[in-house]
Scaffold this active site. Structure first.
Site, PDB file in Angstrom:
ATOM      1  CB  ILE A  59      17.141 -25.655 -38.953  1.00  0.00           C
ATOM      2  CG1 ILE A  59      16.348 -24.259 -39.425  1.00  0.00           C
ATOM      3  CG2 ILE A  59      18.526 -25.981 -39.952  1.00  0.00           C
ATOM      4  CD1 ILE A  59      17.079 -23.177 -39.314  1.00  0.00           C
ATOM      5  CB  CYS A  60      13.739 -27.866 -42.992  1.00  0.00           C
ATOM      6  SG  CYS A  60      11.807 -28.251 -42.385  1.00  0.00           S
ATOM      7  NE  ARG A  61       9.923 -24.191 -48.351  1.00  0.00           N
ATOM      8  CZ  ARG A  61       8.412 -24.073 -47.745  1.00  0.00           C
ATOM      9  NH1 ARG A  61       8.568 -22.290 -47.454  1.00  0.00           N
ATOM     10  NH2 ARG A  61       7.913 -24.760 -47.841  1.00  0.00           N
TER      11      ARG A  61
END
Length: 108
Positions: A59-61
């Site tokens: 996951i990231c932004r």
């Protein structure tokens, strides 16, 4: 390179191993409790921190960096899926988060 699986935040199991590849300041503002934090640029040097037998939900932004990380992990023998929409979608879905800086967790 193989096609990376993308899953919405609503399909991430509650016991999933989540790998957060955002920058330190983003992590501190808000992240999934229990997630492992390895910023994208540190991933090659910290590969030993990851269990190759564990499925990773990356996951990231918003999903771009995590897509690249998941592709790189898959190419290096790991099993990884990209969490579509990233922490922005996680926050919108009302899923639990914690902060390292006190106060309400948020996504930067």
């Amino acid at each position: 390179m193989s096609e990376i699986q993308n899953v919405p935040v609503t399909a991430v199991p509650h016991d999933a191993r989540i790998l957060d590849v955002r920058e330190h300041y983003e992590w501190e503002a808000g992240h999934v409790d229990g997630a492992l934090h390895v910023p994208l640029e540190e991933l090659p040097s910290r590969l030993g921190d990851l269990d190759p037998d564990e499925d990773l939900h990356v996951i990231c932004r918003s999903g771009g960096r995590s897509q690249r990380a998941a592709e790189w992990l898959e190419a290096n023998g790991y099993t990884a899926v990209n969490v579509s929409g990233g922490m922005g979608a996680w926050l919108e879905a009302g899923k639990p988060m914690v902060s390292e800086v006190g106060g309400e967790p948020t996504v930067l």
